[in-house]
Write an enzyme that holds these catalytic residues in place. Sequence first.
Site, short mmCIF file in Angstrom:
data_model
loop_
_atom_site.label_atom_id
_atom_site.label_comp_id
_atom_site.label_asym_id
_atom_site.label_seq_id
_atom_site.Cartn_x
_atom_site.Cartn_y
_atom_site.Cartn_z
N SER A 166 0.69 -1.19 -0.13
CA SER A 166 0.19 -0.23 0.07
C SER A 166 0.71 1.15 0.07
CB SER A 166 -0.68 0.24 1.11
OG SER A 166 -2.09 -0.77 1.20
N SER B 28 -2.65 -3.56 -3.15
CA SER B 28 -2.04 -2.14 -2.68
C SER B 28 -2.94 -1.15 -2.65
CB SER B 28 -0.83 -1.85 -3.62
OG SER B 28 -0.17 -0.88 -2.85
N ASP C 98 -3.65 2.24 -2.36
CA ASP C 98 -3.01 3.23 -2.74
C ASP C 98 -4.23 4.41 -2.87
OD1 ASP C 98 -0.97 1.44 -3.35
OD2 ASP C 98 -1.13 1.67 -5.62
#
Lengths: 342, 342, 342, 342
Positions: B232, B270, B272
């Site tokens: 992340s 991830s 983001d």
Amino acid sequence: MVGRARDFGLICGSLPPGPLNAITDVAGVAVGHRTLRDTGILTGFTAILPHRGDVFREKVRAGVEVINGFGKSAGLMQVAELGQIETPILLGNTFSVAAGIEALVGRALAGNPEIGRSTGTVNSLVLECNDGYLSDIRARRLTVADAEAALDAAAGGTVPEGAVGAGAGMSCFGFKGGIGTASRVMELDGRSFHLGVLVQANFGNAGDLVLPDGRRPVPAADAAPPAPERGSVIVILATDLPLESRQLTRIARRCGAGLARLGAFWGNGSGDIAVAFTTKAPIVHHEGAGIVPLDVLNENRIDLPFRAAAEATQEAVLNAMLAAPDTHGRDGHHRPSLADHL
Amino acid sequence: MVGRARDFGLICGSLPPGPLNAITDVAGVAVGHRTLRDTGILTGFTAILPHRGDVFREKVRAGVEVINGFGKSAGLMQVAELGQIETPILLGNTFSVAAGIEALVGRALAGNPEIGRSTGTVNSLVLECNDGYLSDIRARRLTVADAEAALDAAAGGTVPEGAVGAGAGMSCFGFKGGIGTASRVMELDGRSFHLGVLVQANFGNAGDLVLPDGRRPVPAADAAPPAPERGSVIVILATDLPLESRQLTRIARRCGAGLARLGAFWGNGSGDIAVAFTTKAPIVHHEGAGIVPLDVLNENRIDLPFRAAAEATQEAVLNAMLAAPDTHGRDGHHRPSLADHL
Amino acid sequence: MVGRARDFGLICGSLPPGPLNAITDVAGVAVGHRTLRDTGILTGFTAILPHRGDVFREKVRAGVEVINGFGKSAGLMQVAELGQIETPILLGNTFSVAAGIEALVGRALAGNPEIGRSTGTVNSLVLECNDGYLSDIRARRLTVADAEAALDAAAGGTVPEGAVGAGAGMSCFGFKGGIGTASRVMELDGRSFHLGVLVQANFGNAGDLVLPDGRRPVPAADAAPPAPERGSVIVILATDLPLESRQLTRIARRCGAGLARLGAFWGNGSGDIAVAFTTKAPIVHHEGAGIVPLDVLNENRIDLPFRAAAEATQEAVLNAMLAAPDTHGRDGHHRPSLADHL
Amino acid sequence: MVGRARDFGLICGSLPPGPLNAITDVAGVAVGHRTLRDTGILTGFTAILPHRGDVFREKVRAGVEVINGFGKSAGLMQVAELGQIETPILLGNTFSVAAGIEALVGRALAGNPEIGRSTGTVNSLVLECNDGYLSDIRARRLTVADAEAALDAAAGGTVPEGAVGAGAGMSCFGFKGGIGTASRVMELDGRSFHLGVLVQANFGNAGDLVLPDGRRPVPAADAAPPAPERGSVIVILATDLPLESRQLTRIARRCGAGLARLGAFWGNGSGDIAVAFTTKAPIVHHEGAGIVPLDVLNENRIDLPFRAAAEATQEAVLNAMLAAPDTHGRDGHHRPSLADHL
């Protein structure tokens, strides 16, 4: 005398309800409440289990509609991105979100030793309304143990409605709000499918409520001081129709129509959220295959669950209100029962 | 030897950095860290204060971009709806979100007795990455007190980077990740404006990193076992440009371009997220006027902060990596320092 | 006998209407119709001018809500991104979108020689409903000249309603639909502001209509063959409240509540779109300053335009229906007038 | 000498290309060009056919990512709502959208007599870039017949690249842009799947281009007058992976990463759009069954198409530029070939 909408002759729409007229008409779905009542305290948690297994290992396909995003729910972003739910769903008050997360994370860690080791983490789903009008929300009384108690209480069958669980301190159109539920049966290709809704109803300005028969009950002025709406409503929708997540998102959106039919305009301060999931075709966390089969609804037939979602949401709110008694809360605050006004 | 990107001759883009090349080049912004280091534990909190006053009383205009929504952050939905932030921002690990919420709610309640009484509630903003590769995230060691310590440590000036605060347990492209920051100065109509970025960098697959000069450093195999990305990255962007929230949302989106220039493709696992705020024209909670004046950027000039956002994000990640030393974590897990590979 | 909702005693909500109870209560807004009636042809264009100047040079701040995206409108993406409208708005039928674009592009090119030379291009805004039930839509009879005629006909004052312009071939809840309008006056800080709505109403299943007094008029079976909804509804909202585009987007969303109050659930095949703009603080195309001043509504007061948007939308649809006479169209298709059923 | 990226030693990422390194590596996909070259005119249409059948009768599952919504494309809203494409895809210039719509509607009507009679209408998909720097876009030279010519020219096999079709008048990073394509092969469970991209590349500021090897070629000043970006880029992605539309939307988003790796920051004036579709499991318009089976990718494997999307987009842009020769357009405007700068 409290009751359900149909006891008062109030019918929302045209589709038939399921046997319980409850979210638990969707096989496997369970609901549990934990209610706190004390001096100045009327609050609680309500848990919705999509199924009785480990939801982390068998996730359910889901969609989210943020009708109005003035809210503090946890977990919605990942549901929207991945189209899946991987914990039970908790409803609580605004300042209990952290306790709810802790409870769900704790349970997931206990049941899945690989989390944080060989696999990733877990996305808790906790939604909330502000019960600060009737209850002392600053006291932050809801604990991890309370959230766990709601999870442990989850059962199928009849769902307690009104001023229970996360509905204990709710207000709705100036009346007492609470937890309510309703369902619809949908016939498709000769088979029966079910769609159930559970609401935490805490929205609406006094004077705006419209009943399905056109009546407009208004609470007495003392129960409804003029003030901007600082409520919210959470709608949890379950179905056994096979659906992909984009379809579930579209269906979740129609819950907002059910709210509007009652007179809501999704006020600025009202965190109005709908989450929809299907019990069909769960997603296996440790799935090995690269390609997985899935049944989905023919999009040309989606008006059927759209209609069911709007109707069941409208009726679930009425059930929440009509099941809730006249209630006095903190500092002399009072919410009359809609049932006493019909 | 660790350092900053420019110490290694790495320049991202063409705009000049601010005096500190840090988010604190935006006047009033403060950053604080709380780091936990123990056997098998490398974790912490990082706090970003938009200004030194009470953020609930003077909210900052903001926008959010969910680049990839596989994450457990709290508070983003309301930021997106209302275009405002009303608490300091906390970065932590995935299982510290609840502690972060509790700390922010506690502070807001203490400072604003009207919350939950005569006014509504408060929306805590807590973002996270998973530090489970280096740290025992199942231990859930971060507490409310740790979050408070990060908030109390917040200061202007030089920002400690690398393996500090919420960056303690981060990994990035198979190297050690962490907290990094960078800034850009933007000239407009003869005035200088600032845009600063702080990242919690925990993303990217080993082998994918591309430096601005085209080099592609790869960590040794032991430090980068082949595995799906479960990282992340959180990007916090501050500016003193006058902007409306729609513009801030557009600018936040460009942080994703900075990540992609480093070789990221915003992997499935991830989370983001970019959050952008301006220190200009704060929103007064108890505003009495029905209409309020506001200055906003001429949209035809918005390429300037777009460019700054992409460049500063790219550089902040490199600063995070280059400031972080070779690190051994739980169970023999190891992340080398990018600085040792240049 | 056709009329307006208030002539039939139908009141939507509680806010007072403006002098004309029309979108033209917002100063500067003009509406024009071009209607085609021929054997098997009932179609047309309706133009809405945000102001009487060149909209490319003075763009209006705007927001969009896609209530249900089953539609072929042109231009919405850029309105959503930039928060601005830069041409007049055209409403037509589904296969007239290209003609509408050509007309708007042609006018913009004629009025602005720098387009495509020293400045960029122009974003035409054309929305549509399917009038194929009453009209031979395959004939594609609407031309660029028809679109220009609607633009040229634009005027302030009373707005012709019902089966005119783009409303000529509309159907609504099994009755004849059409163009309708309504407005609300909002008092804020001792000043009066206006919000007006114009709808192209072509949505809703026969049997679903609910009037504000609870009545549920149903057309005769011949006029409403059972079929999936393939309608649509376009809602254009104008206001003189000072607003930023994020606020306009929130307000546009509330038009959907007005539709739901009438019994709509935003059916799968119905392209339900709301576009909201403010006449305040237009955006100057050749703006030279880097920073521009703007007044915006205090977000805490936004329930006022939310309520107005829901009420005016609901009433505009009823006005569209009640102004439209019993109508026979192509191939013996028939839509009765709602006015004959009250 | 013009060529393709790999001829110049430029490799984007790590996955292997398909046999043609083109969108036509996805079986059934066809591409056709219609190019107009005349004094001051460099423009055209490019058609992409998802398959060789009637796309209205067999729609393809799709997703859309609006990277930056400064654009005039038609049809995207419905693709996003329904997750499906029902016409061939046309790329043209900004003022040719109407002609493109007319061509697609005309073809759909001719092939499906039930449209507008017993079934609904049809959603044309036309995307565009502004070729006004090299071509006289105000002349509006592209006609319905030109769009039809592009559709008729569609074929599998090698795709003509560079200054052809809708690429004729494109500019990119101050160089000549155009149409380019690339593909990737993805191994999953022992089977090979394909993902191909076709771009209409018309974006990027001179001086911002970064090659995969770190070089930064800059065009001479005369070819790149300083000006705000008024370009755009359209990315069409095809795959034979089985996917649901939510997954296709996530994959489409990763095309933006490919653009950013080249130095783009998705400028304000650049309409950057990605549309992704799968040839698997087409949606039958007249589907009779209420429930339809579908195979979908295990979400845990989605990094594979994410990576392929970013790589193929990056390479397709380089192919577009490297295939385009030095070009002189209207009024002495000039774009050099990137191939001459390597």
